[in-house]
Design a protein around this motif. Sequence first.
Motif, PDB file in Angstrom:
ATOM      1  N   ARG A 251      -8.888 -53.182 -22.452  1.00  0.00           N
ATOM      2  CA  ARG A 251      -9.390 -52.539 -23.670  1.00  0.00           C
ATOM      3  C   ARG A 251      -9.579 -51.037 -23.444  1.00  0.00           C
ATOM      4  N   ALA A 252     -10.098 -50.672 -22.300  1.00  0.00           N
ATOM      5  CA  ALA A 252     -10.306 -49.251 -22.006  1.00  0.00           C
ATOM      6  C   ALA A 252      -8.982 -48.506 -21.927  1.00  0.00           C
ATOM      7  N   ARG A 253      -7.946 -49.138 -21.377  1.00  0.00           N
ATOM      8  CA  ARG A 253      -6.635 -48.494 -21.285  1.00  0.00           C
ATOM      9  C   ARG A 253      -6.039 -48.259 -22.664  1.00  0.00           C
ATOM     10  N   VAL A 254      -6.219 -49.225 -23.563  1.00  0.00           N
ATOM     11  CA  VAL A 254      -5.723 -49.064 -24.932  1.00  0.00           C
ATOM     12  C   VAL A 254      -6.527 -47.995 -25.666  1.00  0.00           C
ATOM     13  N   ASP A 255      -7.835 -48.030 -25.482  1.00  0.00           N
ATOM     14  CA  ASP A 255      -8.698 -47.046 -26.139  1.00  0.00           C
ATOM     15  C   ASP A 255      -8.351 -45.616 -25.727  1.00  0.00           C
ATOM     16  N   ALA A 256      -7.831 -45.449 -24.514  1.00  0.00           N
ATOM     17  CA  ALA A 256      -7.490 -44.113 -24.031  1.00  0.00           C
ATOM     18  C   ALA A 256      -6.414 -43.456 -24.894  1.00  0.00           C
TER      19      ALA A 256
END
Length: 292
Positions: A251-256
């Motif tokens: 999720r954090a990678r997508v949010d980036a």
Amino acid sequence: MSDTPNPLKESVGRYGIWSHGLRAEDPSLRGEIGEAAAELEELGYGAAWLGGSSAARHAVPLLETTSALTVGTSIQSIWQYGAAESAAAFAEVDTAHPGRFVLGLGISHAKLADQYRRPYSALVAYLDALDEAGVPAHRRVLAALGPKTLDLAGTRAAGAIPYLVTPEHTAQAREILGAGALLAPEFKVVLETDPNRARTAARDTLAMYLALPNYTNTWLRLGFTEDDFKDGGSDRLIDTFFAWGDDSTIRARVDAFHAAGADHVALQLITPGSREGLPREGWRRLASLLAA
């Protein structure tokens, strides 16, 4: 385009699915593809992107079984389909399903198109022909990587759908495109926490792209080196272009990408041991972690 409202931003939402499987040519798969599209809509994805050199006709099974899902080609090669053919197909699909099909165009690669010559000029001429045929600029997007093509995506189309890029590239692309254009990068996800399994699946997927200079030249501009391209790709390269790990990490990678300026992220699910098909259980898991 950048100074006018862009309804495509709202229609595609924050997340979509990028899939080769949704483009299957086999007529026997039409029903299964339609069912999968309907589920994607129910899961909250705003768009489905048809992988490979897809065409307007490939969007029909998805559009027929959904009511609001945006369906786009990602991409339609300008070398494989002529502008007149493309415009006629767009008109036919748009008449049947107004406002829901997006023509994603790209120049493909020299190794994949025998007639590959002066690709930027060819793309400009193609867009000129689409204009003459009445295909609206706000219903087409470009698979743009470099600055010149990104600028073209912001002035002659609704925006850009870059493939195999990073949040850093997204930030650069947003600056070139301006605030009004759609920016919808593709990003690959492996729902796997084991590093070896995740990276093996990623390398199997990345292998063909390592031989395509349009991508590797972009990666060099982003700070990678030729050493990163050896032996199927360095861990650094793999871990940049593929999200894997637990749900919060993915999720954090997508949010980036959103933090860097993306309006929408087209997520390609990579399933260890399988290249094609419709990984519907994985799409459900992905929707759940994105909603958390």
